[in-house]
Every structure is written in structure tokens, then in C-alpha cells.
Design an enzyme around this catalytic site. Structure first.
Site, PDB file in Angstrom:
ATOM      1  N   SER A  82      16.455  18.669  56.427  1.00  0.00           N
ATOM      2  CA  SER A  82      15.970  17.684  55.452  1.00  0.00           C
ATOM      3  C   SER A  82      17.094  17.203  54.539  1.00  0.00           C
ATOM      4  CB  SER A  82      14.861  18.299  54.596  1.00  0.00           C
ATOM      5  OG  SER A  82      13.874  18.877  55.399  1.00  0.00           O
TER       6      SER A  82
HETATM    7  N1  SAH Z   1      13.535  22.568  56.218  1.00  0.00           N
HETATM    8  C1  SAH Z   1      14.165  22.591  57.517  1.00  0.00           C
HETATM    9  C2  SAH Z   1      13.859  21.358  58.275  1.00  0.00           C
HETATM   10  C3  SAH Z   1      12.712  21.501  59.074  1.00  0.00           C
HETATM   11  S1  SAH Z   1      12.365  20.226  60.226  1.00  0.00           S
HETATM   12  C4  SAH Z   1      15.653  22.703  57.352  1.00  0.00           C
HETATM   13  O1  SAH Z   1      16.101  22.808  56.220  1.00  0.00           O
HETATM   14  O2  SAH Z   1      16.361  22.714  58.359  1.00  0.00           O
HETATM   15  C5  SAH Z   1      10.745  20.748  60.583  1.00  0.00           C
HETATM   16  C6  SAH Z   1      10.642  22.018  61.347  1.00  0.00           C
HETATM   17  O3  SAH Z   1       9.263  22.301  61.470  1.00  0.00           O
HETATM   18  C7  SAH Z   1      11.200  21.948  62.781  1.00  0.00           C
HETATM   19  O4  SAH Z   1      12.093  22.981  62.983  1.00  0.00           O
HETATM   20  C8  SAH Z   1       9.958  22.126  63.650  1.00  0.00           C
HETATM   21  O5  SAH Z   1      10.199  22.830  64.852  1.00  0.00           O
HETATM   22  C9  SAH Z   1       9.058  22.913  62.718  1.00  0.00           C
HETATM   23  N2  SAH Z   1       7.642  22.849  63.034  1.00  0.00           N
HETATM   24  C10 SAH Z   1       6.916  21.793  63.466  1.00  0.00           C
HETATM   25  N3  SAH Z   1       5.634  22.146  63.640  1.00  0.00           N
HETATM   26  C11 SAH Z   1       5.545  23.453  63.272  1.00  0.00           C
HETATM   27  C12 SAH Z   1       4.478  24.383  63.237  1.00  0.00           C
HETATM   28  N4  SAH Z   1       3.233  24.072  63.583  1.00  0.00           N
HETATM   29  N5  SAH Z   1       4.743  25.639  62.839  1.00  0.00           N
HETATM   30  C13 SAH Z   1       6.005  26.007  62.473  1.00  0.00           C
HETATM   31  N6  SAH Z   1       7.042  25.168  62.501  1.00  0.00           N
HETATM   32  C14 SAH Z   1       6.822  23.897  62.888  1.00  0.00           C
END
Ligand code: SAH
Length: 235
Positions: A82
Site C-alpha cells: 500500500s
Molecule cells: N498491507 C499490505 C498490502 C496488502 S495487499 C502490505 O503492506 O504489503 C492485500 C493483501 O490481501 C494481498 O496480499 C492479498 O493476497 C491479501 N488478501 C486478499 N484477500 C484476502 C483474504 N480473504 N484473506 C487474507 N488475505 C487476503
């Protein structure tokens, strides 16, 4: 009371071990000033964490020169780390106290997890994509956050029942409505920050549990990757 100058000065460790490290520290200091303080991030714990956690370490080496840019960046598997401001905003918006239990849904690279671990003691994080989770875990261990963070590989829309209730929940992926298990696993007076909406238009929502019911506030428009549900198999 801290002055901004004093705060920024204290954010840089006195003995950087290499020139490169110093450059990244300088970039982080600039990021804190130009992207965060100027846009209303005022929580000192959050600002200190943002100045300390090496965002580049959570990115592939070819993106290191852009690691402190004001933007999300790819981390593989069509997912993104993010934008720094959004991460800082969400952590500040949780406004938790020391000792509060925090659940993060969507570990991704582990960057936000590390920031949360700087601000709070116990972080529970759930990631649905096993390869991302394993990479994040290795990096968090390498950087010394391992003992404050527990990663669970699963569908985070189901929460993390064994460790509930949580005083704060941060969801880093968008969905049309707040998943019921997350509401159930939120403690009384607990807060959840979650992007609500489809692929294009989402609203970052903060909801507080009061007398067992959620009271919602809309924060601002945002864009996150979608939250996948448990039928997800493509990893
Ligand atoms: N905050 C993170 C960015 C996350 S992007 C950072 O700093 O890198 C969103 C993430 O949510 C991705 O890795 C994706 O695989 C995960 N995601 C999507 N759906 C999800 C779910 N149902 N449960 C857990 N993780 C999920």
C-alpha cells in the site's frame, strides 16, 4: 511536547552502518515530512514507525529506488504494497492503546505488519496467498519482528477466531460489506478499518463496536485489491 524538528531528528538512528542505509533513512525522513506530516498524520508513534521501518526491504530489489515514492507498488501475484500515506492513515485511525490486540487481514509484503508491530505489541495477521505469507514471515523474522507477529495462512474474511477478540482490525483488501466473522471477533469499543466497494470505487470505512453494534464513518475514497473469499484456489 515534541517539536517537528526534534521529532525528525530523533527518528534517525545515530550510527547508520552504511551509506546506502543512510540514503534510505534520509528518504524515509523526507517521506514522513512531505507525504505524512503535511497531510495530517500527527500520531508520533505512527510517524516514528514510518521513519524506522525499511519499506524497500519488503519490495523486490529492482523497485528499491522507488520504495519511498508516494504510491503503491507491485509485490508479485498481482498484489501491491500500500501507499505509505494510506498505511499511516489506517494505523492512526485505529487509535489504539498500548496492549491492545490487533488483527490485520491481508499481510501482503508484511510492511504494514511491521509498522503495526512498531506501534503495538501483539499483531495477528492473516494472508490467503501462501507464498506471500511465507515471504512476509521470513522478512519479518529477519528484521526482528518475529516474536510480536503471528501469521496465519487462511481466508482472513473469516478472521482469526482462536485469537479473538481484537481491539482493532485493519483490512487491506476491498469487499462489498464487512464480513460477519470480523464483526463478531471485534471487542466492545473495538474499531475496524476496511475499504468497502468494488474494484474501481471504494470508501475507506471506520466502524466502532458500541453495545454490540457497529457505528460506521466514511473516511475517504480509496483503491485496494479485492478481498478474496475462501473459494479462492488460484495461488
Ligand atoms: N498491507 C499490505 C498490502 C496488502 S495487499 C502490505 O503492506 O504489503 C492485500 C493483501 O490481501 C494481498 O496480499 C492479498 O493476497 C491479501 N488478501 C486478499 N484477500 C484476502 C483474504 N480473504 N484473506 C487474507 N488475505 C487476503
Amino acid at each position: 511536547m515534541y517539536t517537528i524538528k526534534k521529532l525528525l531528528k530523533n527518528m534517525i538512528s545515530a550510527n547508520p552502518s552504511s551509506e546506502e542505509k543512510q540514503t534510505f533513512e534520509e528518504k524515509r525522513r523526507q517521506m514522513v515530512q512531505t507525504q505524512l506530516m503535511s497531510r495530517g498524520i500527527v500520531d508520533e508513534k505512527v510517524l516514528r514507525a514510518m521513519a524506522k521501518v525499511p519499506r524497500h526491504e519488503f519490495l523486490p530489489a529492482e523497485l528499491w529506488d522507488r520504495a519511498y515514492d508516494d504510491t503503491p507498488l507491485p509485490i508479485g501475484e498481482d498484489q501491491t504494497i500500500s501507499q505509505p500515506y494510506i498505511v499511516a492513515y489506517m494505523i492512526q485511525a485505529l487509535s489504539l492503546k498500548k496492549g491492545d490486540r490487533v488483527l490485520e487481514v491481508g499481510t501482503g509484503s508484511g510492511y504494514q505488519t511491521a509498522l503495526l508491530a512498531e506501534v503495538h505489541e501483539e499483531i495477528y495477521t492473516v494472508e490467503v496467498r501462501p507464498q506471500l505469507a511465507q515471504k512476509a514471515l521470513a522478512k519479518l523474522n529477519e528484521l526482528g519482528y518475529g516474536d510480536r507477529v503471528k501469521i496465519h495462512i487462511a481466508d482472513g474474511s473469516l478472521g482469526y477466531e482462536e485469537e479473538a477478540p481484537f481491539d482493532g482490525i485493519i483490512v487491506a483488501a476491498a469487499t462489498f460489506n464487512i464480513p460477519e466473522p470480523l464483526i463478531d471477533q471485534l471487542a466492545e469499543k473495538g474499531k475496524i478499518i476496511i475499504p468497502i466497494g468494488g474494484r474501481e470505487l471504494q470508501t475507506l470505512v471506520r466502524a466502532t463496536k458500541i453495545n454490540g453494534r457497529l457505528s460506521e464513518e466514511e473516511l475517504f475514497k480509496c483503491m485496494f485489491v479485492p478481498l478474496v473469499r475462501k473459494e479462492f484456489e488460484n495461488n
